[in-house]
Design an enzyme around this catalytic site. Sequence first.
Site, PDB file in Angstrom:
ATOM      1  N   ASP A 124     -65.186 -22.513  20.906  1.00  0.00           N
ATOM      2  CA  ASP A 124     -63.683 -21.968  21.254  1.00  0.00           C
ATOM      3  C   ASP A 124     -63.211 -21.437  20.161  1.00  0.00           C
ATOM      4  OD1 ASP A 124     -61.496 -22.974  23.220  1.00  0.00           O
ATOM      5  OD2 ASP A 124     -60.309 -23.433  21.022  1.00  0.00           O
ATOM      6  N   ALA A 140     -72.533 -18.328  31.919  1.00  0.00           N
ATOM      7  CA  ALA A 140     -74.212 -17.680  31.398  1.00  0.00           C
ATOM      8  C   ALA A 140     -74.555 -16.956  31.458  1.00  0.00           C
ATOM      9  CB  ALA A 140     -74.897 -17.129  33.407  1.00  0.00           C
TER      10      ALA A 140
HETATM   11  P1  IMP Z   1     -63.014 -18.997  23.973  1.00  0.00           P
HETATM   12  O1  IMP Z   1     -63.050 -19.608  23.695  1.00  0.00           O
HETATM   13  O2  IMP Z   1     -64.456 -17.342  23.943  1.00  0.00           O
HETATM   14  O3  IMP Z   1     -63.651 -18.427  26.097  1.00  0.00           O
HETATM   15  O4  IMP Z   1     -62.114 -17.311  23.970  1.00  0.00           O
HETATM   16  C1  IMP Z   1     -60.493 -17.791  24.335  1.00  0.00           C
HETATM   17  C2  IMP Z   1     -59.766 -16.089  24.671  1.00  0.00           C
HETATM   18  O5  IMP Z   1     -59.620 -15.703  22.543  1.00  0.00           O
HETATM   19  C3  IMP Z   1     -60.552 -15.159  25.043  1.00  0.00           C
HETATM   20  O6  IMP Z   1     -59.818 -15.080  26.586  1.00  0.00           O
HETATM   21  C4  IMP Z   1     -59.714 -14.648  24.897  1.00  0.00           C
HETATM   22  O7  IMP Z   1     -58.643 -13.912  25.128  1.00  0.00           O
HETATM   23  C5  IMP Z   1     -59.767 -14.373  23.198  1.00  0.00           C
HETATM   24  N1  IMP Z   1     -61.321 -14.509  22.650  1.00  0.00           N
HETATM   25  C6  IMP Z   1     -62.419 -14.581  21.822  1.00  0.00           C
HETATM   26  N2  IMP Z   1     -62.988 -14.279  21.701  1.00  0.00           N
HETATM   27  C7  IMP Z   1     -62.624 -12.288  21.851  1.00  0.00           C
HETATM   28  C8  IMP Z   1     -63.559 -11.379  21.033  1.00  0.00           C
HETATM   29  O8  IMP Z   1     -64.322 -11.142  20.672  1.00  0.00           O
HETATM   30  N3  IMP Z   1     -62.138  -9.854  21.695  1.00  0.00           N
HETATM   31  C9  IMP Z   1     -61.206 -10.340  22.772  1.00  0.00           C
HETATM   32  N4  IMP Z   1     -60.548 -11.731  22.507  1.00  0.00           N
HETATM   33  C10 IMP Z   1     -61.218 -12.584  22.678  1.00  0.00           C
END
Ligand code: IMP
Length: 193
Positions: A70, A12
């Site tokens: 992603d 959200a």
């Molecule tokens: P998502 O696809 O944005 O959900 O990111 C997947 C995973 O990548 C997250 O659970 C974090 O472990 C890592 N990740 C993505 N973006 C960030 C960020 O801006 N800071 C730190 N970890 C990140």
Amino acid sequence: MIKELVFVTNNAHKVEEVAHAVGNRFKILSLKDLGFEKEIEETGTTFKENASIKTQRIYQQYNLDCFADDSGLEIAALNGDPGVFSARYAGEHGNHQANIECVLEQMEDITDRKAQFKTVISLIWKGREHWFEGVVTGTIRTEISGNSGFGYDPIFQPDGYPVTFAEMPLSEKNKISHRGKAMAQLITFLQQQ
Ligand code: IMP
């Protein structure tokens, strides 16, 4: 006329941020707004594939314009890992502390600390798919530092800054982050429609 656009996410907070950024020409709907409660399995081997899996799934069912992001961390000395496994690197989905410990352990004797965060956004707009990508390069610290942000923020120091992402205010992180850059491109595209 206000156009509706689905953000394929259950977060959200992300929906709120984008809704604010696109202004009042777009109404951003979440999966919750659609009543979509199933899990979309991210079985891709790249961020692009995973982002597309999410938008294709929703487009097939609802035939609505939609986008998904992603992201993850890519470490050069670990051949791009954790990559698409960033959220579950230590085994359990979303256990950020365990993931950080796993990275630090694997990099204990490694001097090449180069890494980058990457975000890929898939947008299905009028039946056509578009992609937007954002990258921020940096290095992996040997210890955690800072307590804002999430995920790998306490061990990631972006190039050109003396601090980690977890030591920056969110507004500053958003200006240089992978997600911020990819979102800015998406918003520019939408504003031209
Ligand atoms: P998502 O696809 O944005 O959900 O990111 C997947 C995973 O990548 C997250 O659970 C974090 O472990 C890592 N990740 C993505 N973006 C960030 C960020 O801006 N800071 C730190 N970890 C990140």
